[in-house]
Motif scaffolding. Structure first.
Motif, PDB file in Angstrom:
ATOM      1  N   ASN A 167      -6.534  -9.071   6.574  1.00 37.51           N
ATOM      2  CA  ASN A 167      -5.415  -9.445   5.701  1.00 37.51           C
ATOM      3  C   ASN A 167      -4.958  -8.282   4.833  1.00 37.51           C
ATOM      4  O   ASN A 167      -3.767  -8.129   4.555  1.00 37.51           O
ATOM      5  CB  ASN A 167      -5.817 -10.614   4.798  1.00 37.51           C
TER       6      ASN A 167
ATOM      7  N   LEU B  17      -0.521   5.070   0.886  1.00 36.94           N
ATOM      8  CA  LEU B  17      -1.650   5.921   1.261  1.00 36.94           C
ATOM      9  C   LEU B  17      -1.096   7.269   1.712  1.00 36.94           C
ATOM     10  O   LEU B  17      -0.100   7.314   2.452  1.00 36.94           O
ATOM     11  CB  LEU B  17      -2.460   5.288   2.395  1.00 36.94           C
TER      12      LEU B  17
ATOM     13  N   MET C  95      -5.491  -4.820   5.384  1.00 34.94           N
ATOM     14  CA  MET C  95      -5.113  -3.550   6.000  1.00 34.94           C
ATOM     15  C   MET C  95      -4.451  -3.704   7.357  1.00 34.94           C
ATOM     16  O   MET C  95      -3.824  -2.780   7.845  1.00 34.94           O
ATOM     17  CB  MET C  95      -6.342  -2.647   6.149  1.00 34.94           C
ATOM     18  N   ASN C  96      -4.641  -4.856   8.016  1.00 37.28           N
ATOM     19  CA  ASN C  96      -4.000  -5.124   9.302  1.00 37.28           C
ATOM     20  C   ASN C  96      -4.189  -3.992  10.320  1.00 37.28           C
ATOM     21  O   ASN C  96      -3.234  -3.488  10.878  1.00 37.28           O
ATOM     22  CB  ASN C  96      -2.499  -5.386   9.046  1.00 37.28           C
TER      23      ASN C  96
ATOM     24  N   TRP D  92       0.809  -1.228   0.000  1.00 32.17           N
ATOM     25  CA  TRP D  92       0.000   0.000   0.000  1.00 32.17           C
ATOM     26  C   TRP D  92       0.834   1.267   0.000  1.00 32.17           C
ATOM     27  O   TRP D  92       1.833   1.352   0.721  1.00 32.17           O
ATOM     28  CB  TRP D  92      -0.869   0.059   1.257  1.00 32.17           C
TER      29      TRP D  92
ATOM     30  N   MET E 243     -11.133   0.613   0.239  1.00 31.33           N
ATOM     31  CA  MET E 243     -10.085   1.616   0.454  1.00 31.33           C
ATOM     32  C   MET E 243     -10.118   2.766  -0.545  1.00 31.33           C
ATOM     33  O   MET E 243      -9.504   3.789  -0.337  1.00 31.33           O
ATOM     34  CB  MET E 243      -8.701   0.949   0.396  1.00 31.33           C
TER      35      MET E 243
ATOM     36  N   TRP F  11       1.760   2.092   3.772  1.00 30.29           N
ATOM     37  CA  TRP F  11       0.920   1.654   4.889  1.00 30.29           C
ATOM     38  C   TRP F  11       1.201   0.178   5.102  1.00 30.29           C
ATOM     39  O   TRP F  11       0.910  -0.647   4.239  1.00 30.29           O
ATOM     40  CB  TRP F  11      -0.568   1.887   4.617  1.00 30.29           C
TER      41      TRP F  11
ATOM     42  N   GLY G 299       0.371  -1.585   8.046  1.00 27.96           N
ATOM     43  CA  GLY G 299      -0.516  -2.229   9.014  1.00 27.96           C
ATOM     44  C   GLY G 299       0.088  -2.208  10.404  1.00 27.96           C
ATOM     45  O   GLY G 299       1.288  -1.980  10.575  1.00 27.96           O
ATOM     46  N   ALA G 300      -0.778  -2.456  11.386  1.00 29.05           N
ATOM     47  CA  ALA G 300      -0.358  -2.366  12.785  1.00 29.05           C
ATOM     48  C   ALA G 300       0.771  -3.345  13.098  1.00 29.05           C
ATOM     49  O   ALA G 300       1.667  -3.052  13.875  1.00 29.05           O
ATOM     50  CB  ALA G 300      -1.548  -2.624  13.703  1.00 29.05           C
ATOM     51  N   GLY G 301       0.736  -4.525  12.492  1.00 27.23           N
ATOM     52  CA  GLY G 301       1.768  -5.529  12.737  1.00 27.23           C
ATOM     53  C   GLY G 301       2.634  -5.778  11.521  1.00 27.23           C
ATOM     54  O   GLY G 301       3.299  -6.820  11.439  1.00 27.23           O
TER      55      GLY G 301
ATOM     56  N   MET H   7       1.625  -6.467   8.543  1.00 25.93           N
ATOM     57  CA  MET H   7       1.077  -7.559   7.734  1.00 25.93           C
ATOM     58  C   MET H   7       0.089  -7.085   6.659  1.00 25.93           C
ATOM     59  O   MET H   7      -0.547  -7.909   6.001  1.00 25.93           O
ATOM     60  CB  MET H   7       0.379  -8.573   8.644  1.00 25.93           C
ATOM     61  N   ALA H   8      -0.069  -5.775   6.472  1.00 27.71           N
ATOM     62  CA  ALA H   8      -1.042  -5.306   5.478  1.00 27.71           C
ATOM     63  C   ALA H   8      -0.636  -5.726   4.068  1.00 27.71           C
ATOM     64  O   ALA H   8       0.529  -6.006   3.795  1.00 27.71           O
ATOM     65  CB  ALA H   8      -1.188  -3.787   5.560  1.00 27.71           C
ATOM     66  N   GLY H   9      -1.612  -5.766   3.168  1.00 29.73           N
ATOM     67  CA  GLY H   9      -1.335  -6.021   1.752  1.00 29.73           C
ATOM     68  C   GLY H   9      -1.579  -7.435   1.287  1.00 29.73           C
ATOM     69  O   GLY H   9      -1.398  -7.743   0.115  1.00 29.73           O
ATOM     70  N   GLU H  10      -2.028  -8.313   2.180  1.00 27.79           N
ATOM     71  CA  GLU H  10      -2.143  -9.735   1.837  1.00 27.79           C
ATOM     72  C   GLU H  10      -3.393 -10.028   1.007  1.00 27.79           C
ATOM     73  O   GLU H  10      -4.234 -10.857   1.390  1.00 27.79           O
ATOM     74  CB  GLU H  10      -2.123 -10.589   3.101  1.00 27.79           C
ATOM     75  N   ILE H  11      -3.483  -9.408  -0.169  1.00 24.14           N
ATOM     76  CA  ILE H  11      -4.632  -9.664  -1.035  1.00 24.14           C
ATOM     77  C   ILE H  11      -4.648 -11.112  -1.513  1.00 24.14           C
ATOM     78  O   ILE H  11      -5.700 -11.661  -1.847  1.00 24.14           O
ATOM     79  CB  ILE H  11      -4.658  -8.699  -2.239  1.00 24.14           C
TER      80      ILE H  11
END
Lengths: 321, 321
Positions: free
Chosen positions: B259, A144, B261-262, A142, A261, A149, A151-153, A155-159
């Motif tokens: 998954n 943004l 955006m986490n 991502w 998003m 971006w 993610g908090a851990g 791990m974002a982006g796992e489409i």
């Protein structure tokens, strides 16, 4: 002039490039295959030799690193590699900062490639975008507000592991009908094999898979995603069916992400996205139908190709500096 | 002490509150039903009378507005209301700034409620969260890096229209198996009716829907999402089946969003989320199974209830000021 050193630990290959800040042309560039029995130590050793060969007597002002696996970008620690043993919890940023005495940014390849396309590629001028790589796996990164971006851990982006067909085939992750299960190259090849295995031989030779069998003979284990794409382009019905299902899965995934998003652009890279006009047409149409009519977006091919992680690493080094 | 004026154009109700900056207690508060044949002009007139009754001789330092429909938050222009006629392209921010001579922030109710829960509710201390309202519709609002994320065209958050079951029933939006189609109150009621209509009368009276029929007699048009929840809690098998499917759809949606955006937290509000422990158990389990094991998150109930939009409007006014 400040030098930027960009490194790409790609799983099967290692690459390093050296560039002046602001330049789009490598001063020096090296690429090696990772050996068959590579582990973290051998990969690091090979990368060190590439780097010292690149640097000669100069010193970089900053280092950016793309790593082919999950990374804690805040600390620059590798979590693991799915391809190479021994990478668990390696503090890659710390190791490199100690050795070279400069600031180092480390992130996973999808996030880094997203940044590369944003700064230097198909995402230039777009403050919000989602980069998707469709290759041996399906992953995403991502941007943004012009920033990664994660993610908090981290791990974002796992489409690749969003579910688009709960009645679909079982993925390695345990769920049914993930985007990756339907659209990655190896799974496309597997889907062709599974359909062929189920067909009676008469039908196998008659209609479906004819071109595919011409490409790999009777040895279906040789099938790859790329061969499926080639067979589809040559008119093989079975290959077309499997490729269309892959494009459909990606299209549903992208349309869902658009609704969630509302980014300006989707930038798609990776081998599977070179499957041709039919693939792109199905993908775009399904994404458009899945998104609400009020949600605008474009889906465009990535333009940095194999060098996206390295150019992204340059952007990462410039950003951290 | 600066006064904040918060307004909620809710579609079926209108509310206004006045509060001192930093306080969590309304100085004055008014709420009215929107009349049956309301249009934008009558809603604005009623709201003006509420506001002048609240303000007496004081003047607010800033105004925040929650609107029950799509809004261009950058200009504060309403796009339309799905409930009340005549709201197309009304420059609500401009009208209010002209009348009251102070800065005004306007956003749609899901984004505003997300901000309210973030500043004053179940999202306090969480920099990344997704607020979901499950009521007559299903919508969502993002907080990322402590700020609202509205998307490039202000359309982000539409979890109600991500597809979780491509073989599911057709939604008003034209697609099959959207989260909203399975999990909103009115659609849960419709799903019960559709199943009952298909059953032979013998089975209808024997096993399924017995409690439901006790609640509404033979007049199935009286069914609501809340009655489905009540019947499920009382052990009605059909109601349980429909409610579980709703929880499943939300769970898949939330797992997919995790998954992608986490975020740290999902905060769920709206009438349907009061359906009881079973609903929450299914929802949490399906979300956990849908998300990758490495993706951490919590799903918690919203705590501001019906006042979430008004408190969010307070936060919006404070933020814009």
């Amino acid at each position: 002039m400040t030098l930027i050193l960009a490194l790409d630990f790609g799983g099967t290959k290692l690459a390093a490039g050296l560039v002046n800040v602001g330049s789009r042309k490598w001063l020096r560039y090296e690429r090696r295959l990772s050996p068959a029995n590579a582990n973290a130590s051998t990969d690091l050793e090979i990368m060190r030799s590439l780097v010292y060969s690149l640097l000669e007597d100069t010193k970089p002002g900053a280092i950016g690193v793309s790593f082919g696996g999950p990374v804690d970008a805040s600390t620059g620690t590798v979590r693991l590699s799915h391809h190479v043993a021994g990478w668990e919890n390696i503090p890659l940023k710390g190791l490199l900062e100690e050795e070279f005495g400069v600031s180092v940014g480390v992130d996973n390849d999808a996030n880094v490639a997203a940044l590369g396309e944003h700064r230097f590629g198909a995402g230039q001028g777009y403050d919000s975008l989602f980069y998707i790589t469709v290759s041996t796996g399906v992953g995403g990164g991502w941007i943004l507000n012009g920033q990664p971006w994660r993610g908090a851990g981290g791990m974002a982006g796992e489409i690749g592991h969003i579910v688009v067909d709960p009645a679909g085939p079982v993925c390695l992750c345990g769920k049914r009908g993930c985007v990756e299960r339907l659209a990655s190259g190896p799974y496309m090849a597997q889907n062709v094999r599974e359909i062929l295995d189920k067909e009676p031989p008469s039908r196998q030779v008659r209609q479906v898979g004819e071109v595919l069998r011409g490409l790999v003979g009777d040895n279906l284990t040789l099938l790859t995603g790329q061969l499926v794409s080639e067979a589809a382009a040559a008119g093989d019905d079975l290959a077309k069916e499997v490729l269309h299902k892959a494009a459909w899965a990606l299209g549903v995934g992208i349309g869902n992400v658009a609704n969630l998003m509302n980014p300006q652009r989707f930038v798609l890279g990776g081998g599977v996205t070179k499957a041709g006009a039919d693939f792109w047409q199905v993908l775009r149409q399904v994404a458009r139908e899945t998104a609400l009519p009020e949600v605008d977006f474009e889906i465009v091919p990535a333009i940095l190709g194999d060098d996206a992680p390295l150019w992204g690493a340059v952007a990462l080094a410039e950003m951290d500096n």
